[in-house]
Structures are given as C-alpha cells and as structure tokens.
Design an enzyme around this catalytic site. Structure first.
Site, PDB file in Angstrom:
ATOM      1  N   HIS A  22      -9.262  -8.709  -8.750  1.00  0.00           N
ATOM      2  CA  HIS A  22      -9.074  -8.429  -7.305  1.00  0.00           C
ATOM      3  C   HIS A  22      -9.778  -9.405  -6.586  1.00  0.00           C
ATOM      4  O   HIS A  22     -10.634  -9.909  -6.816  1.00  0.00           O
ATOM      5  CB  HIS A  22      -9.676  -7.038  -7.125  1.00  0.00           C
ATOM      6  CG  HIS A  22      -9.772  -6.449  -5.926  1.00  0.00           C
ATOM      7  ND1 HIS A  22     -11.009  -6.681  -5.077  1.00  0.00           N
ATOM      8  CD2 HIS A  22      -9.085  -5.948  -4.925  1.00  0.00           C
ATOM      9  CE1 HIS A  22     -10.718  -6.077  -3.840  1.00  0.00           C
ATOM     10  NE2 HIS A  22      -9.487  -5.715  -3.800  1.00  0.00           N
ATOM     11  N   LYS A  81       0.807  -1.192  -0.046  1.00  0.00           N
ATOM     12  CA  LYS A  81      -0.105  -0.024  -0.057  1.00  0.00           C
ATOM     13  C   LYS A  81       0.821   1.105  -0.096  1.00  0.00           C
ATOM     14  O   LYS A  81       1.857   1.344   0.815  1.00  0.00           O
ATOM     15  CB  LYS A  81      -0.846   0.013   1.137  1.00  0.00           C
ATOM     16  CG  LYS A  81      -1.996  -1.127   1.364  1.00  0.00           C
ATOM     17  CD  LYS A  81      -2.977  -1.047  -0.053  1.00  0.00           C
ATOM     18  CE  LYS A  81      -3.832  -2.320   0.226  1.00  0.00           C
ATOM     19  NZ  LYS A  81      -4.886  -2.267  -0.847  1.00  0.00           N
ATOM     20  N   ASP A  86     -13.503  -7.540  -9.576  1.00  0.00           N
ATOM     21  CA  ASP A  86     -13.669  -8.378  -8.445  1.00  0.00           C
ATOM     22  C   ASP A  86     -14.890  -9.252  -8.719  1.00  0.00           C
ATOM     23  O   ASP A  86     -15.911  -8.867  -8.932  1.00  0.00           O
ATOM     24  CB  ASP A  86     -13.824  -7.666  -7.104  1.00  0.00           C
ATOM     25  CG  ASP A  86     -13.964  -8.410  -5.828  1.00  0.00           C
ATOM     26  OD1 ASP A  86     -14.851  -9.287  -6.019  1.00  0.00           O
ATOM     27  OD2 ASP A  86     -13.225  -8.258  -4.952  1.00  0.00           O
ATOM     28  N   GLU A 143      -1.705   0.460  -8.863  1.00  0.00           N
ATOM     29  CA  GLU A 143      -3.088   0.111  -8.803  1.00  0.00           C
ATOM     30  C   GLU A 143      -3.880   1.372  -8.331  1.00  0.00           C
ATOM     31  O   GLU A 143      -3.461   1.879  -7.430  1.00  0.00           O
ATOM     32  CB  GLU A 143      -3.190  -1.186  -8.079  1.00  0.00           C
ATOM     33  CG  GLU A 143      -4.570  -1.626  -7.808  1.00  0.00           C
ATOM     34  CD  GLU A 143      -4.490  -3.118  -7.241  1.00  0.00           C
ATOM     35  OE1 GLU A 143      -5.489  -3.353  -6.517  1.00  0.00           O
ATOM     36  OE2 GLU A 143      -3.647  -3.924  -7.170  1.00  0.00           O
ATOM     37  N   GLU A 186     -10.873  -2.114  -9.347  1.00  0.00           N
ATOM     38  CA  GLU A 186     -11.621  -2.892  -8.429  1.00  0.00           C
ATOM     39  C   GLU A 186     -12.957  -2.587  -8.150  1.00  0.00           C
ATOM     40  O   GLU A 186     -14.036  -3.336  -7.731  1.00  0.00           O
ATOM     41  CB  GLU A 186     -11.034  -3.685  -7.212  1.00  0.00           C
ATOM     42  CG  GLU A 186     -11.095  -2.993  -6.150  1.00  0.00           C
ATOM     43  CD  GLU A 186      -9.703  -2.618  -5.526  1.00  0.00           C
ATOM     44  OE1 GLU A 186      -9.430  -2.481  -4.098  1.00  0.00           O
ATOM     45  OE2 GLU A 186      -8.757  -2.600  -6.315  1.00  0.00           O
ATOM     46  N   GLU A 222      -4.436 -12.517  -7.100  1.00  0.00           N
ATOM     47  CA  GLU A 222      -4.222 -11.914  -5.804  1.00  0.00           C
ATOM     48  C   GLU A 222      -4.658 -12.907  -4.664  1.00  0.00           C
ATOM     49  O   GLU A 222      -5.605 -13.465  -4.571  1.00  0.00           O
ATOM     50  CB  GLU A 222      -5.051 -10.508  -5.598  1.00  0.00           C
ATOM     51  CG  GLU A 222      -4.942  -9.952  -4.317  1.00  0.00           C
ATOM     52  CD  GLU A 222      -5.572  -8.551  -4.209  1.00  0.00           C
ATOM     53  OE1 GLU A 222      -5.102  -7.698  -3.367  1.00  0.00           O
ATOM     54  OE2 GLU A 222      -6.614  -8.300  -5.038  1.00  0.00           O
ATOM     55  N   ASP A 248      -0.625  -0.485  -4.502  1.00  0.00           N
ATOM     56  CA  ASP A 248      -1.790  -0.005  -4.687  1.00  0.00           C
ATOM     57  C   ASP A 248      -2.084   1.490  -3.865  1.00  0.00           C
ATOM     58  O   ASP A 248      -1.932   1.684  -2.763  1.00  0.00           O
ATOM     59  CB  ASP A 248      -2.698  -1.065  -3.761  1.00  0.00           C
ATOM     60  CG  ASP A 248      -4.082  -1.101  -4.176  1.00  0.00           C
ATOM     61  OD1 ASP A 248      -4.604  -0.218  -4.528  1.00  0.00           O
ATOM     62  OD2 ASP A 248      -4.941  -1.944  -3.573  1.00  0.00           O
TER      63      ASP A 248
END
Length: 391
Positions: A318, A168, A291, A242, A268, A343, A216
């Site tokens: 996702h 992140k 997703d 991302e 996502e 993932e 992300d």
C-alpha cells in the site's frame, strides 16, 4: 560514523475539491518526513505514518522517545536499532503511532546505508528486478463525478499506459455494519450498491477486458454484504477486492476469501509482522498489502514479505502518502521475490508531484524504473518543503 540528529518535517496539502472512499472524505493530505543526520554530513530521508491523526503526535514520539535511543549510535546497526525501539516501546503499544514512528526512522536508516555503500536501497537489499509494474490508484467518489466521469478517468489511465486501475466502492447507505455510519460526512457522495455495480461495469468497459481492475472497500462491508457484492462483481473479472471487511474481523475476511473466486487483498490498516501473521496464517488475505511507512519500514516489511512467501502469497505494498513513501515502496517491491504491483496514487497531490527534484513517473507500458542513485535515490525540493511545511 555516528547519528548526530534526528528531526521531522510535517507537511500538509489541501485537496480541492475533496474526494472520498467508503472510509471518509479526503479534504487534506499530509506527510511526516524524517531526516537522520550523521557526524559525517550524510543525511537519510524517511517517512512516518501519522495514524490518521495530527502529525504532531508522531513527531513527539520520534523526537522525544525514539531519537534519544539512537543519538550517538552507529546508523548502520539498523536491525539492532529496530529491535531496541520496538522492545522499549512495547509496554504502551506495539501498533499504531509507535510502529508508524519506527517506520520513518527505519526508512531513513536504510537510505543512509545505501548512501554509505553507494548502492540504491533495492540493490542493497538483494534486488529481484529493476522495474516494477504500477497500477493507477484512483476512482474515488467526488461531487459531480458520475459514472460517465469515472469511465473517462479510467480511459485516461489506459491511454497513459497503465495496465491496471483501482477504484473505490462501498460508500453505501447500508453495509451490514455500523462502521460506515460513524465516518464523518457519511451522507456525502453516498451511492446505492447497484450504482457501485454500474460504476465497476463502466470502468471495465473503459479499461478493456484484459486490464487489471481492482476495487477498494476500505473495510466498509460486513462479511455477508462483501460476499453478495463480490458475486455481483464476478462478471467484471476483478483482479482483487481490497479490505472488504473491518481489519480486525480476521475470521470474517477469511469467510469472504473462501466464498469468492476473486482474490482478497489487505490490510494496509494492519501493522507489523505479528498482525500480518494472523491475516496470512488464518487465510484472511490472498494478496498482502503492508504500508512501509505504517508497518515498520523496510526491516519489518521484508519480514512480512518473507512470511507471505512461505505461505505462497504475493505482496502489493500500500502506498498512499508523499513521494518518499512511494519511492520507498518501489524499492521494497523491487527487492522482494513475491512483489506483485506498485500502487501509484493518481489523485491531484502536490506532496507526490512537487516534493522531489526528480519525481517518479511510469513509462508508456505502465512500469516504473528504479533510481540508480545511492539510497532511495531522491533529493527533496526545498521550495516545496517551504510551501507545504506545517509550522
């Protein structure tokens, strides 16, 4: 064979201690399972997204609005059921909770179809491969987790065989947009952009030069900040960035994609074929990330993947929910020709580790093999359901 019952199971797990992304702090993980029972005794299992809200809202849509459309019907008319649900609900929303609810039902119907055919879902869908490379999804912000601790986390993933990791970034005090300041607890674990660069550099050193390293942003940056940070990350050879900007800022994401040599992945938080059509056709993403529990289940995600393939885009689903979504995402990735990676959430999470009698695991080379049992190939652990069930 007819559908006799459609029911849901809401689950909740407390994260101790909480961990965060630019989008907020994660204090709880939830899930909403869907079971479709036929008059022959077969039961299909799926998972529906909850749109970030209480599971009871999606439960009500499934049980009170969608289930009556399907009860007494042939469960193998999957495409017909999908279109009927979509058309009947479009007047009060074709995104969000409605499409999340359809997703859970669709996944359960495909699980049923596999059980009827005595085939795993990925083979029922055509099958491109029988194993998929997984990446470790982690690297969250957390109280007490500094650069050294983050590097140690990355080293642990490398030691276990993962060839890639996602971390992140973007939990910064100034992101060029008002959205960050609106998240709950925005000041917790907030870091200066220079610290995000140091975090990325430390993870790159820990993983080595050849591993895939993804970041992300969880939609936190403005396009100008995303371009500035993307250029600052260039020495560290990112595999993708991302969700750099807000999902609905399609032109902004396209601007970022044009400006950077690093691939842009997302989003996502978009749902359905028509939403992803805009992202893909307008050049907002290089890697497509639907997703399966949010974006319409197997039926709609296959259409998204086909549209992505027509535009020479790869798909990296996702998957950040319970073990049911993880397994369904694995089947999807094994069935489509343009799948890139799976993932594999690595945060402590009982709804991933305890929910199935036989949990998924990556091998020493970072690949996950497909279950060969019919349908999704899973069996829920009733004790875990009792432990984490809401109500």
């Amino acid at each position: 064979m007819k559908i006799r019952d459609i029911r849901t199971i809401a689950l909740s797990y407390t994260c101790e201690p909480p961990y965060g992304s630019a989008g907020g702090m994660q204090a709880r993980r939830g899930g909403l399972l869907v079971e479709i029972e036929t008059d022959s005794g077969l039961v299909g299992i799926g998972e529906a997204g909850t749109g970030g809200g209480p599971a009871s809202v999606t439960q009500a849509v499934i049980e009170q609005e969608l289930a009556p459309l399907l009860l007494g019907e042939d469960p193998l008319l999957i495409e017909g059921h999908w279109q009927k649900m979509f058309v009947r609900t479009r007047t009060h929303g074709r995104r969000g909770i409605i499409i999340n609810a359809i997703s859970g039902i669709d996944i359960a119907l495909w699980d049923l179809a596999g059980k009827v055919a005595k085939l795993p879902v990925y083979k029922l869908l055509g099958a491109c491969r029988d194993e998929v490379e997984a990446y470790a999804s982690g690297g969250f912000y957390q109280e007490g987790k500094g650069v050294a601790e983050l590097a140690a986390e990355a080293e642990g993933y490398r030691a276990r065989g993962f060839r890639g990791m996602k971390m992140k970034v973007g939990r910064n005090p100034s992101t060029g947009t008002h959205l960050r300041s609106l998240t709950a607890g925005a000041e917790i674990c907030e870091v200066d952009p220079s610290e995000d660069i140091a975090r990325v550099a430390a993870v790159r050193r820990a993983l080595g030069p050849n591993a895939k390293l993804m970041v992300d942003v969880n939609c936190a940056w403005s396009p100008s900040v995303a371009i500035e940070m993307g250029r600052a990350f260039e020495p560290y050879g990112l595999y993708w960035i991302e969700e750099p900007v807000a999902t609905d800022d399609i032109d902004g994401s396209a601007e970022v994609a044009r400006a950077l040599g690093t691939a842009i992945a997302g989003y996502e938080t978009e749902v359905g074929l028509y939403g992803f059509r805009e992202l893909i056709a307008r050049g907002a993403v290089d890697i497509v990330q639907p997703d399966i529990a949010w974006s319409g289940g197997f039926s709609e995600c296959r259409r998204i993947a086909a549209f992505a393939q027509a535009h020479h885009r790869m798909v990296a689903p996702h998957a950040f929910a319970t073990a049911v979504t993880l397994v369904a995402s694995l089947h999807l990735a094994a069935a489509i020709p343009n799948a890139l990676l799976l993932e594999f959430d690595q945060n402590p999470h009982a709804l991933r580790d305890e929910l199935l009698k036989e949990p998924l695991a990556a091998d020493r080379d970072g690949f996950v093999r497909l279950p060969e049992r019919p349908g999704l190939g899973i069996e829920l652990d009733p004790n875990a359901l009792d432990r984490y069930r809401i109500g």
